[in-house]
Design a protein around this motif. Structure first.
Motif: not given
Length: 141
Positions: A101, A105-114
């Motif tokens: 987590e 921090t600070g990453l969008s859900l799309e960025e996290q998935d990428t």
């Protein structure tokens, strides 16, 4: 850098439960794969058998890991988490999730998935390379 930071944080965090440098990784895999043997554990963690043996012996000394002989081959051992290990396993997973987590921090859900998809591909690539290098090393022995 991420791996080193998380390793360092974990080493400090787990001192209070007598887990030394990197042992938590071995312990979590034993908890997740009860009955695993030393060779399988070494392959899962991408470390040599000597390292696995040393860490497992230390975990046994701290009463985190139990071992049972194979019925078919008295030279082999199955590794199991002790009650003590099962008790702290949720704490270790909670700490691992906290580190993840923090990284996200600070990453969008799309960025996290990428990030997840890219890391998954990178792991697959390096796993293939690790197997090739290990196979070549084993052949030269």
């Amino acid at each position: 850098m991420l791996a080193r930071c998380i390793q360092s944080i974990s080493d400090i965090t787990y001192r209070e439960i007598n887990l030394q440098r990197g042992q938590f990784i071995f312990l979590t895999r034993i908890c997740e794969s009860p009955g695993v043997n030393l060779i399988e554990l070494s392959n899962i963690l991408k470390v040599d058998k000597a390292t696995t043996t040393k860490v497992v012996q230390k975990l046994m000394k701290e009463d985190y890991v139990l071992r049972e002989r194979y019925e078919s081959d008295k030279r082999g051992w199955h590794l199991y988490p002790s009650a003590k290990a099962q008790e702290i396993y949720p704490y270790i997973i909670q700490e691992e999730n906290r580190n993840i987590e923090t990284c996200f921090t600070g990453l969008s859900l799309e960025e996290q998935d990428t990030v997840y998809q890219l890391l998954k591909r990178m792991c697959k690539n390096i796993d293939q390379h690790w197997k090739a290098v290990k196979h070549h090393k084993d052949e030269s022995l």
